[in-house]
Design a protein around this motif. Structure first.
Motif, PDB file in Angstrom:
ATOM      1  N   ASP A  81      -8.095 -21.204  -4.988  1.00 12.41           N
ATOM      2  CA  ASP A  81      -8.514 -20.110  -5.860  1.00 12.41           C
ATOM      3  C   ASP A  81      -8.609 -18.843  -5.023  1.00 12.41           C
ATOM      4  OD1 ASP A  81      -9.529 -18.603  -7.943  1.00 12.41           O
ATOM      5  OD2 ASP A  81     -11.591 -19.285  -7.617  1.00 12.41           O
ATOM      6  N   ALA A  83      -8.889 -15.700  -5.790  1.00 15.37           N
ATOM      7  CA  ALA A  83      -9.908 -14.747  -6.242  1.00 15.37           C
ATOM      8  C   ALA A  83     -11.296 -15.204  -5.801  1.00 15.37           C
ATOM      9  CB  ALA A  83      -9.846 -14.590  -7.752  1.00 15.37           C
ATOM     10  N   ARG A  87     -13.930 -13.315  -3.308  1.00 17.30           N
ATOM     11  CA  ARG A  87     -15.331 -13.079  -3.667  1.00 17.30           C
ATOM     12  C   ARG A  87     -16.276 -13.614  -2.605  1.00 17.30           C
ATOM     13  NH1 ARG A  87     -13.660 -14.184  -8.751  1.00 17.30           N
ATOM     14  NH2 ARG A  87     -14.176 -16.387  -8.583  1.00 17.30           N
TER      15      ARG A  87
END
Length: 96
Positions: A81, A83, A87
């Motif tokens: 992932d 993203a 983050r």
């Protein structure tokens, strides 16, 4: 990370053996099928390929096999992932 480097080193050592072996087989095949190498007037130039080609292939085959292994290992441990990974990096060091 140490496992990835050791795996790349192991693959490089395998390439260190396979590259010159394939080069030796290739040059031997060329010597068999090239009419200039088996005829009179051959001063040993064709036979020198039996030494020079495997010697020249040692370093490139090591680097190639190690680089491919390193790239495959790094590709396998990439974040699924992107993203979420961004983050987590952005919030790194902050308390939730």
């Amino acid at each position: 990370m140490t496992d990835i480097v050791l795996k790349a080193l192991r693959a490089g050592l395998i390439g260190l053996m396979l590259g010159p072996l394939f080069g030796l087989i290739w040059v031997t095949g060329l010597m068999i099928f090239d009419l200039k190498c088996s005829g009179p007037g051959d001063s040993g130039g064709c036979a020198m390929g039996l030494l020079t080609v495997p010697a020249v292939l040692i370093a490139p085959s090591f680097v190639l096999f190690a680089a491919v292994s390193l790239a495959r290992s790094l590709w396998r441990v990439r974040p699924r992932d992107p993203a979420g990974a961004i983050r987590r990096l952005r919030n790194w060091g902050r308390e939730d």
